[in-house]
Write an enzyme that holds these catalytic residues in place. Structure first.
Site, PDB file in Angstrom:
ATOM      1  N   GLU A   1       3.428   1.641   2.942  1.00 16.09           N
ATOM      2  CA  GLU A   1       4.469   0.615   2.841  1.00 16.09           C
ATOM      3  C   GLU A   1       5.443   0.932   1.711  1.00 16.09           C
ATOM      4  OE1 GLU A   1       1.745  -3.173   4.415  1.00 16.09           O
ATOM      5  OE2 GLU A   1       1.860  -2.668   2.281  1.00 16.09           O
TER       6      GLU A   1
ATOM      7  N   ASN B   1       0.852  -1.177   0.000  1.00 15.85           N
ATOM      8  CA  ASN B   1       0.000   0.000   0.000  1.00 15.85           C
ATOM      9  C   ASN B   1       0.897   1.240   0.000  1.00 15.85           C
ATOM     10  OD1 ASN B   1       0.816   0.463   2.710  1.00 15.85           O
ATOM     11  ND2 ASN B   1      -0.936  -0.679   3.513  1.00 15.85           N
TER      12      ASN B   1
ATOM     13  N   ASP C   1      -6.241  -8.092   1.470  1.00 15.39           N
ATOM     14  CA  ASP C   1      -6.353  -9.530   1.201  1.00 15.39           C
ATOM     15  C   ASP C   1      -7.217  -9.778  -0.025  1.00 15.39           C
ATOM     16  OD1 ASP C   1      -4.891  -9.997   3.522  1.00 15.39           O
ATOM     17  OD2 ASP C   1      -6.676 -10.255   4.761  1.00 15.39           O
TER      18      ASP C   1
END
Length: 310
Positions: A185, A182, A252
């Site tokens: 990150e 993301n 996820d």
């Protein structure tokens, strides 16, 4: 699709709150409901199954009550537990969320981050190498399953390895087919606090070159996603504005949709576009959620019944 990574049990304690505790300035929650959902890497496998893929999950749980609950919920979700190993003395990772009046009040984590060790690492790599599918998802939550040695062994199997990273050191994932950070990150991995829209591609290509990664997909929240291919152009995949109820597990869903789409024969851009649709659906739901093909079609081509005002 083979999924390996950190498995966890998501526990939801749902109730109402009408008073403040006399013992501390905190709300008292009157429990009405308690539910359990496969989380972490298991949520990736469940999402892949909901999208029509066959998913095998690999990971560790403890030989405790939570491990038993996890296996039962996993089977109920249509994912087999043959790849799950119970490790004596290791607790099953559990995240307990307390929900009052639709809002999360508190989260309590029970976990260990101790590495699984070289024996289990070789065991998992051997099992996945013999798995019939060509797509491997590595779902890293930094709980000890994903190691540089495991990633190297998975790459050596010749399968397409796609990673949902946790570590800001992308050298841990050297040589993988796709990595999906993301935006925060991505910034940590690139060593900056923020990037302008025009700087993201340059920073992404620098990470690709430095770590031998073939492709990188940066999720940008309401701004969509940026796909940067080592042998192709950067593609900004836009998303549709939508009211967000809960972002739990949205990452996820994205990685599962990409894996299922690649396994079904889509190219990488098509897979990422489908993943954008799937993510737009799950953030409109409460708690750990999934998307189905029917919901994706409705989301892509028309207004779903759930969005209508009745």
């Amino acid at each position: 699709v083979a999924v390996i990574g950190d498995i966890m049990l998501d526990e939801y304690i749902i109730g109402d709150s009408n008073r403040i505790s006399p013992e501390a300035p905190e709300p008292v929650i009157e429990e009405r409901e308690r539910s359990y959902v496969p989380g972490g890497a298991a949520n990736v496998a469940v999402n892949a199954v909901c999208l029509g893929a066959k998913a095998n999950l690999f990971g560790v749980v403890g030989d405790d009550a939570d491990g038993g609950i996890f296996r039962q919920r996993l089977k109920e979700a249509g994912v087999g537990d043959e790849g799950i190993i119970s490790v004596p003395g290791r607790p099953t990772t559990r995240k307990t969320r307390l929900i009052a009046r639709g809002n999360q009040v508190l989260r309590v984590d029970r976990e260990t981050t101790e590495s699984i060790g070289s024996d289990l690492e070789r065991d998992f790599a051997g099992r996945i190498a013999g798995y019939s599918g060509n797509i491997v998802v590595v779902s890293d939550y930094a709980k000890g399953v994903v190691t540089p040695g495991l990633v190297a062994k998975l790459n050596a199997s010749g399968k397409k390895v796609i990673v949902d990273p946790k570590s800001p050191d992308f050298s841990l994932y050297r040589g993988v087919f796709l990595i999906k950070p993301n935006y925060p990150e991505f910034c940590k991995a690139a060593g900056r606090d923020a990037f302008s829209a025009g700087e993201i591609e340059e920073a992404g290509r620098e990470l690709i070159g430095r770590h031998g990664i073939k492709n990188i997909l940066i999720t940008l929240g309401p701004e969509g996603m940026m796909l940067i291919e080592s042998d192709g152009p950067a593609t900004h995949i836009h998303t549709r504005a939508r009211e967000v109820f809960d972002v739990t597990g949205a990452g996820d869903t994205v990685i599962a949709a990409i894996a299922a789409s690649l396994a079904a024969g889509a190219n990488l851009t098509e897979s990422c576009t489908l993943a954008t649709f799937a993510a737009g659906i799950v953030v409109g739901k409460h708690h750990t959620a999934t998307a189905t093909p029917t919901e994706i079609l409705d989301y892509a081509f028309g207004t779903s019944s759930s969005e209508k005002i009745v």
